[in-house]
Design a protein around this motif. Sequence first.
Motif, mmCIF file in Angstrom:
data_model
loop_
_atom_site.group_PDB
_atom_site.id
_atom_site.type_symbol
_atom_site.label_atom_id
_atom_site.label_comp_id
_atom_site.label_asym_id
_atom_site.label_seq_id
_atom_site.Cartn_x
_atom_site.Cartn_y
_atom_site.Cartn_z
ATOM 1 N N LYS A 1 0.855 -1.188 0.000
ATOM 2 C CA LYS A 1 0.000 0.000 0.000
ATOM 3 C C LYS A 1 0.889 1.235 0.000
ATOM 4 N N MET A 2 0.552 2.216 -0.806
ATOM 5 C CA MET A 2 1.281 3.482 -0.816
ATOM 6 C C MET A 2 0.335 4.613 -0.417
ATOM 7 N N VAL B 1 -0.534 7.501 -9.620
ATOM 8 C CA VAL B 1 -1.079 6.521 -10.559
ATOM 9 C C VAL B 1 0.006 6.007 -11.497
ATOM 10 N N LEU B 2 0.894 6.894 -11.940
ATOM 11 C CA LEU B 2 1.967 6.469 -12.838
ATOM 12 C C LEU B 2 2.973 5.573 -12.107
ATOM 13 N N ILE B 3 3.254 5.883 -10.845
ATOM 14 C CA ILE B 3 4.133 5.019 -10.047
ATOM 15 C C ILE B 3 3.518 3.623 -9.934
ATOM 16 N N ASP C 1 2.114 -4.964 -6.872
ATOM 17 C CA ASP C 1 0.738 -4.480 -6.927
ATOM 18 C C ASP C 1 0.554 -3.427 -5.839
ATOM 19 N N VAL C 2 0.455 -2.180 -6.255
ATOM 20 C CA VAL C 2 0.388 -1.064 -5.306
ATOM 21 C C VAL C 2 -1.051 -0.598 -5.139
ATOM 22 N N GLU C 3 -1.525 -0.606 -3.901
ATOM 23 C CA GLU C 3 -2.818 -0.017 -3.577
ATOM 24 C C GLU C 3 -2.589 1.426 -3.140
#
Length: 364
Positions: A196-197, A213-215, A225-227
């Motif tokens: 999670k970020m 969003v681009l990161i 998989d970044v939330e």
Amino acid sequence: ANSTWAIIPAKVMEAYPAGLSQRAFGSGPFMMEEFRGSERIVLKRHPNYFLNPRPWLDEYRIIVITEGSSLLAAFRSGQHDVNGAFLSKADAELLMESDDYIVDKFPSLFYPVIHMKMRPPFNDIRVREAIDLALDRDDFINVIWSGEGLYNGPIQAPQVKWALPQEELRAFYRHDLARAKQLLTEAGFPDGFKTKMKLPQLPGAAVVGDMAVLIKEHLGRVGIDVELDEVELGAFITSTILPGNFDLAFFPNLPYAEPDRPLSFYHSLGVTGTGNWTNYTNPELDKLIDAQAEEYDVEKRREIILQAQRMILPEHGPQLTLPSSFAYAARWKHVHVATAVTSLGLEPLPDAGPFGADVWVDNV
């Protein structure tokens, strides 16, 4: 020294031990007339200002509008004399087409940063390097900054005296998805992992969300998989960043015009002297950061600062800096300010007074 810090008499601090969030004291050119934090702030000319006859303005009125497009519309319609909205390159170029406005362009000292907490999996340098390799900084420049951007090291590019050269940064920050996946496999994550970020909610600066969003997209290409978790700005500062309550966090660092504060993020004691929020520690780096702060010879200090940054880069953290671009300031042509464009942004002219003291307007 920092231009945002003010000198307050000790007797005032003693009289208001709870702080000055709702009271205004100082030695500036204006006095608080009205404070409605969510609506407006009205400042009146200080009649006994020590640089009399300055300030030239009788009143300085700040109108609070949190939505960026509405704020820009208020400026363009003439409701505001000075623009307070974030200006993209396209916004600025549109204003430049009119003779009604003065638009200044200068390198932005704000620089986007990913903060990583030094606990699993981010305490593994292979994971941090994989993330670094997955980030496509040229894509960042093209998508976010409309093709105008500068690579940032630990100290942002506009601090030309202290920053690492652009060619050195571009050579170091490679984009290599195959190598990133290999490193993740070696670290025990052949299929990537979920994380999670956290980032602040900034309604007036949608670009922050666009960057996040681009990161997420870049890291997704190697299986991370970044939330994205948006947090109200005040809570983000007090409950996320300062106490280190995150695994990943994204936040543009403030526009520091000197090297000591950007380096302090990497010091074991952090910016407050009680410890940094990433739990990163490197005694050898601490020695260099302390040494530059005590060095009076400019060239010797510069060499220490460059050495410190070259020690930081191969650590791939605890902060990963991303490219920044240019900022734009706009005002109606009847507004005059005693500033000049420099590599550090809009700076007061040598004979100008403190902020606001040398602003004046034509009769309109």
